[in-house]
Design an enzyme around this catalytic site. Structure first.
Site, short mmCIF file in Angstrom:
data_model
loop_
_atom_site.label_atom_id
_atom_site.label_comp_id
_atom_site.label_asym_id
_atom_site.label_seq_id
_atom_site.Cartn_x
_atom_site.Cartn_y
_atom_site.Cartn_z
NE ARG A 230 -4.29 -1.44 0.16
CZ ARG A 230 -4.46 -2.49 -0.62
NH1 ARG A 230 -3.50 -2.85 -1.45
NH2 ARG A 230 -5.58 -3.20 -0.56
CD GLU A 259 -2.42 2.91 -6.04
OE1 GLU A 259 -1.32 2.50 -5.66
OE2 GLU A 259 -3.42 2.15 -6.13
CG HIS A 280 -2.05 -1.05 -7.69
ND1 HIS A 280 -2.50 -0.35 -6.60
CD2 HIS A 280 -2.17 -2.37 -7.33
CE1 HIS A 280 -2.89 -1.18 -5.64
NE2 HIS A 280 -2.69 -2.42 -6.07
#
Length: 313
Positions: A230, A259, A280
């Site tokens: 994270r 994000e 990601h």
């Protein structure tokens, strides 16, 4: 039975529509302002990152089930779901191998400066006076020390892969812990001894910005940082400063606090050196995606059949 997917564009492929589903709404994206309207009569919802908080849930009397299309479920107010009798499931373990291999790939890329060599070769090699071009120093993986913060499925998988490569693996105990757990090393000792530090712990109030300038300053100047967990585990402004000042040698990040990030994010600036960013996608190997879709489909079927699985609420 009406099922709504809120952010289908976060998945490379869609799960199969259940035969028993009479109303299947697969939305690419959903804004917070649209949630109540979109879900007003939905009985089941699939969400990856769109949050479902108490004030929204209070306005959704038909909602019975939430399937989180991920392992982490911090986007869901579990207490509010329990209060309203809404069952919440996640999909655990689908990306363990994908993320672990992504960490090892980043480790190789950083230690061997692959990005710099790939980007420079087309211009530097033809101009070379001999058969090779020496730029950044290349370091072996074998014999290096890997510090791992978080000993869940992914952390352990990374550790097993690293040991197979001949690395020494240290699992960090909780910061400030007064009693050392078996199989762990004190947090500060892991910071000081690691050639590479990789993060695999959940984001909690205790771990928020766990890696800040103070922690980075305790690491070797030659050390590297990897984060596939994270973004909020790192103070990103302080990491940008640390990279500019050479406090550590480099970093590979697959996650950021926000994000997608804003264009002025401190780690997106062109003067931040030795930083490898990916959007990601460490979880998203073809097998990882297949595992996730099968997990979503299995969760939906389980709830429909009265045997809900992977329940976290």
């Amino acid at each position: 039975m009406k099922i709504v997917t809120l952010d289908g564009d976060t998945l490379p492929r869609a799960p199969q529509r259940p035969q028993w589903c009479t109303d299947w709404q697969y939305r690419a994206t959903t804004s917070l302002a649209e949630l109540v309207h979109v879900l007003h009569d939905a009985e089941m919802v699939i969400t990856n990152k769109v949050p479902l908080r108490a004030d929204t849930l209070r306005q959704l009397p038909a909602l019975r089930y939430v399937c989180v299309a991920a392992t982490g479920y911090d986007c869901i107010d579990l207490a509010a779901c329990r209060e309203r009798g809404i069952v919440v499931s996640n999909v655990p373990g689908y990306s363990t191998r994908s993320v672990a291999e992504g960490v090892i790939a980043a480790l190789f890329a950083l230690r061997r400066h692959l990005v710099d060599y790939v980007n420079s070769t087309r211009s530097a090699w033809p101009a070379s006076s001999h058969f090779c071009v020496h730029r950044q120093p290349i370091q072996d993986i074998y014999g290096a020390t890997l510090g791992i913060i978080g000993k869940g499925d992914i952390g352990r998988a990374v550790g097993e892969m690293a040991q197979a490569l001949g690395m020494k693996v240290l699992y960090a105990d909780r910061k400030g812990s007064s009693v050392l757990r078996n199989g762990y090393v004190p947090f500060e000792q892991v910071l000081a001894q690691s050639d590479v530090l990789t993060l695999h712990c959940p984001l909690t109030p205790e771990t928020k910005q766990l890696i800040n300038l103070s922690a980075l300053a305790q690491m070797k100047p030659s050390a590297l940082l990897i984060n596939t967990a994270r973004g909020g585990l790192i103070n990103e402004t302080e990491l940008a400063h640390a990279l500019r000042q050479g406090v550590i040698a480099g970093a590979a990040l697959d996650v950021l606090t926000s994000e997608p990030p804003a264009a002025d994010h401190p780690l997106l600036q062109p003067d931040v050196p030795n930083l490898m960013l990916t959007p990601h996608i460490a979880w998203a190997s073809q097998q990882g995606v297949t595992n996730l879709l099968r997990g979503i489909e299995s969760n939906l079927a389980g709830f429909w059949q009265g045997t809900a699985q992977n329940v976290v609420s």
